[in-house]
Write a protein that holds these residues in place. Structure first.
Motif, PDB file in Angstrom:
ATOM      1  N   CYS A   1      -4.537   1.787  -1.014  1.00 16.66           N
ATOM      2  CA  CYS A   1      -5.413   1.445   0.103  1.00 16.66           C
ATOM      3  C   CYS A   1      -5.937   0.020   0.001  1.00 16.66           C
ATOM      4  O   CYS A   1      -6.589  -0.360  -0.964  1.00 16.66           O
ATOM      5  N   LEU A   2      -5.610  -0.724   1.027  1.00 12.35           N
ATOM      6  CA  LEU A   2      -6.092  -2.097   1.158  1.00 12.35           C
ATOM      7  C   LEU A   2      -7.197  -2.184   2.206  1.00 12.35           C
ATOM      8  O   LEU A   2      -7.600  -3.276   2.590  1.00 12.35           O
ATOM      9  N   GLY A   3      -7.656  -1.041   2.688  1.00 14.20           N
ATOM     10  CA  GLY A   3      -8.703  -1.040   3.710  1.00 14.20           C
ATOM     11  C   GLY A   3      -8.184  -1.454   5.076  1.00 14.20           C
ATOM     12  O   GLY A   3      -8.943  -1.898   5.930  1.00 14.20           O
ATOM     13  N   ASN A   4      -6.907  -1.303   5.278  1.00 12.44           N
ATOM     14  CA  ASN A   4      -6.270  -1.722   6.528  1.00 12.44           C
ATOM     15  C   ASN A   4      -5.463  -0.547   7.103  1.00 12.44           C
ATOM     16  O   ASN A   4      -4.397  -0.726   7.682  1.00 12.44           O
ATOM     17  N   CYS A   5      -6.002   0.655   6.919  1.00 12.81           N
ATOM     18  CA  CYS A   5      -5.260   1.884   7.188  1.00 12.81           C
ATOM     19  C   CYS A   5      -4.775   2.013   8.629  1.00 12.81           C
ATOM     20  O   CYS A   5      -3.718   2.566   8.877  1.00 12.81           O
TER      21      CYS A   5
ATOM     22  N   ALA B   1      -0.817   4.397  -0.185  1.00 13.64           N
ATOM     23  CA  ALA B   1      -1.739   5.502   0.093  1.00 13.64           C
ATOM     24  C   ALA B   1      -1.282   6.226   1.363  1.00 13.64           C
ATOM     25  O   ALA B   1      -0.395   5.768   2.081  1.00 13.64           O
TER      26      ALA B   1
ATOM     27  N   ALA C   1      -2.203   6.996   4.531  1.00 13.21           N
ATOM     28  CA  ALA C   1      -2.095   6.475   5.904  1.00 13.21           C
ATOM     29  C   ALA C   1      -0.893   5.545   6.035  1.00 13.21           C
ATOM     30  O   ALA C   1      -0.160   5.589   7.028  1.00 13.21           O
ATOM     31  N   CYS C   2      -0.683   4.715   5.049  1.00 15.39           N
ATOM     32  CA  CYS C   2       0.462   3.797   5.106  1.00 15.39           C
ATOM     33  C   CYS C   2       1.774   4.531   4.848  1.00 15.39           C
ATOM     34  O   CYS C   2       2.801   4.218   5.461  1.00 15.39           O
TER      35      CYS C   2
ATOM     36  N   ALA D   1       0.516  -1.544   5.286  1.00 16.52           N
ATOM     37  CA  ALA D   1      -0.217  -2.756   4.937  1.00 16.52           C
ATOM     38  C   ALA D   1       0.316  -3.339   3.635  1.00 16.52           C
ATOM     39  O   ALA D   1       0.661  -2.600   2.706  1.00 16.52           O
TER      40      ALA D   1
ATOM     41  N   CYS E   1       0.835  -1.192   0.000  1.00 13.57           N
ATOM     42  CA  CYS E   1       0.000   0.000   0.000  1.00 13.57           C
ATOM     43  C   CYS E   1       0.880   1.256   0.000  1.00 13.57           C
ATOM     44  O   CYS E   1       1.813   1.369   0.785  1.00 13.57           O
TER      45      CYS E   1
HETATM   46  S1  FES Z   1      -3.802   3.611   3.393  1.00 17.99           S
HETATM   47 FE1  FES Z   1      -2.825   1.685   3.398  1.00 17.99          FE
HETATM   48  S2  FES Z   1      -4.435   0.315   3.847  1.00 17.99           S
HETATM   49 FE2  FES Z   1      -5.436   2.223   3.660  1.00 17.99          FE
END
Ligand code: FES
Length: 110
Positions: free
Chosen positions: A77-81, A38, A40-41, A86, A36
């Motif tokens: 984004c894997l939905g594991n933010c 995105a 957050a990661c 992730a 990921c």
């Molecule tokens: S930003 Fe990485 S899982 Fe959502």
């Protein structure tokens, strides 16, 4: 061939295949590692994890190892933010992945 079968233009098929990362023009490796990238990661080390993965595997995003065992891709984004960084190895999701943990996951694949 796909354009012929679906009665689309070659340009339409090419546009879809090159836009969506899940479509490929060449076979993927036996296992796909998706990291990921995105926000957050990235805020908890996803860029460094990607650089580590490249050093360990010798391939960057969108590439497959010479032995065909592993394809490395970025994903947004894997939905594991909440548990970043992730990664997804095959179908399995992993959170809070450190470089050492990534090495262990890659060891299982190889
Ligand atoms: S930003 Fe990485 S899982 Fe959502």
């Amino acid at each position: 061939m796909i354009a012929d079968v679906l009665n689309f233009s070659v340009a339409e098929v090419h546009g879809v295949v090159t836009f969506y990362r899940d479509f490929r023009r060449e076979p993927a490796g036996r296992t796909t590692l998706r990291i990921c990238q995105a926000e957050a990661c990235r805020s908890v080390g996803a860029e460094e994890l990607a650089a580590h993965a490249k050093r360990r595997t010798g391939v960057g995003f969108g590439e497959t190892t010479y032995d065909g065992k592993l394809t490395v891709d970025e994903v947004f984004c894997l939905g594991n933010c909440a548990l970043g960084p992730a990664v997804q190895v095959g179908e399995k999701l992993h959170g809070r992945v450190t470089p050492a943990r990534l090495d262990a996951l890659l060891g299982e694949v190889r």
